[in-house]
Design an enzyme around this catalytic site. Sequence first.
Site, PDB file in Angstrom:
ATOM      1  N   SER A   3       0.706  -1.140   0.029  1.00 46.55           N
ATOM      2  CA  SER A   3       0.063   0.094  -0.129  1.00 46.55           C
ATOM      3  C   SER A   3       0.871   1.213  -0.116  1.00 46.55           C
ATOM      4  CB  SER A   3      -0.806   0.009   1.287  1.00 46.55           C
ATOM      5  OG  SER A   3       0.048   0.068   2.414  1.00 46.55           O
ATOM      6  N   GLY A   4       0.183   2.471  -0.121  1.00 48.72           N
ATOM      7  CA  GLY A   4       0.831   3.810   0.197  1.00 48.72           C
ATOM      8  C   GLY A   4       1.594   3.877   1.557  1.00 48.72           C
ATOM      9  N   HIS A   5       0.942   3.218   2.327  1.00 50.33           N
ATOM     10  CA  HIS A   5       1.660   3.167   3.729  1.00 50.33           C
ATOM     11  C   HIS A   5       2.738   2.123   3.775  1.00 50.33           C
ATOM     12  CE1 HIS A   5       1.950   3.449   8.162  1.00 50.33           C
ATOM     13  NE2 HIS A   5       1.617   2.100   8.236  1.00 50.33           N
ATOM     14  N   ASP A  33       1.267  -9.399  -0.077  1.00 54.74           N
ATOM     15  CA  ASP A  33       0.072  -8.833  -0.092  1.00 54.74           C
ATOM     16  C   ASP A  33      -0.871  -9.919  -0.516  1.00 54.74           C
ATOM     17  OD1 ASP A  33      -1.005  -5.777  -0.260  1.00 54.74           O
ATOM     18  OD2 ASP A  33      -2.529  -7.178  -1.106  1.00 54.74           O
ATOM     19  N   ASP A  34      -1.877 -10.022   0.227  1.00 55.86           N
ATOM     20  CA  ASP A  34      -2.962 -11.056  -0.328  1.00 55.86           C
ATOM     21  C   ASP A  34      -3.697 -10.740  -1.381  1.00 55.86           C
ATOM     22  OD1 ASP A  34      -2.407 -12.575   1.794  1.00 55.86           O
ATOM     23  OD2 ASP A  34      -3.881 -11.800   3.307  1.00 55.86           O
ATOM     24  N   GLY A  79      -4.023  -0.355   6.400  1.00 59.38           N
ATOM     25  CA  GLY A  79      -4.513   0.792   6.843  1.00 59.38           C
ATOM     26  C   GLY A  79      -5.577   0.266   7.831  1.00 59.38           C
ATOM     27  N   HIS A 107       2.298  13.302  27.076  1.00 65.13           N
ATOM     28  CA  HIS A 107       2.675  12.637  28.208  1.00 65.13           C
ATOM     29  C   HIS A 107       1.574  11.625  28.732  1.00 65.13           C
ATOM     30  CE1 HIS A 107       0.746  15.125  31.313  1.00 65.13           C
ATOM     31  NE2 HIS A 107       0.764  16.065  30.344  1.00 65.13           N
ATOM     32  N   HIS A 151      -4.757   4.293  14.869  1.00 60.34           N
ATOM     33  CA  HIS A 151      -4.225   5.032  13.919  1.00 60.34           C
ATOM     34  C   HIS A 151      -4.362   6.645  14.012  1.00 60.34           C
ATOM     35  CE1 HIS A 151      -3.672   5.822   9.449  1.00 60.34           C
ATOM     36  NE2 HIS A 151      -2.790   6.810  10.141  1.00 60.34           N
TER      37      HIS A 151
END
Length: 213
Positions: free
Chosen positions: A14-16, A36-37, A72, A139, A148
């Site tokens: 992917s782009g990620h 990748d599937d 993602g 913190h 995400h």
Amino acid sequence: MSSPARRLAILGASGHGKVLADIALLNGWEEVWFYDDAYPACSVVEHWPVVGTSETLLAHVDCFAGVIVAIGDNRVRNDHLASLHEHGVNLVTLIHSRAIVSPFATLAPGCVVCAGAVLNPFAFVGPGCIINTAATVDHDCRLFNCVHVSPGANISGEVTIGRFTWVGVGASVRQRISVGENVIIGAGAAVISDVPDDVTVVGVPARPVHSST
């Protein structure tokens, strides 16, 4: 071909995945291999070949020093991480050299911290979380599995965020807020009160617009 000690497998073409490959190579990994599937329909990520599916990866996992999941969808990413963990795969965490991560923060396996992100003292980031470009986690925050935090989002101190939640681009969460599981926080939203499980919130201040149950 490099030795397995310098080779990383990335599950998700992917782009990620491109972002993770970039961070990995900056961090000294000599090779990245994609799985990748959707393979063989998905056969290349820019100049990196896609060489098989998740099942292929499990069959050849000894060829790699580590694996990271670049998917993602938070729940799908979690499912793959659980499967890899069950098979004893070494799940790595990637931190960009231009991220700022406190030595007092804790990151579980399978996380990524992208360029310009900040993770402050005593924050806990659970397995498979993504702290995306220029996002901040202050913190004493606690982010559970496969959260995400999108580019430019800001999580103030002592915030708790449940599993599979997605914090949209440029969103902000006020200090000491509790956000539930499987929540979507819309882009640019300002969360100033607690959010229950399984809702989408948008706006300033953020308000629920949809229930996913």
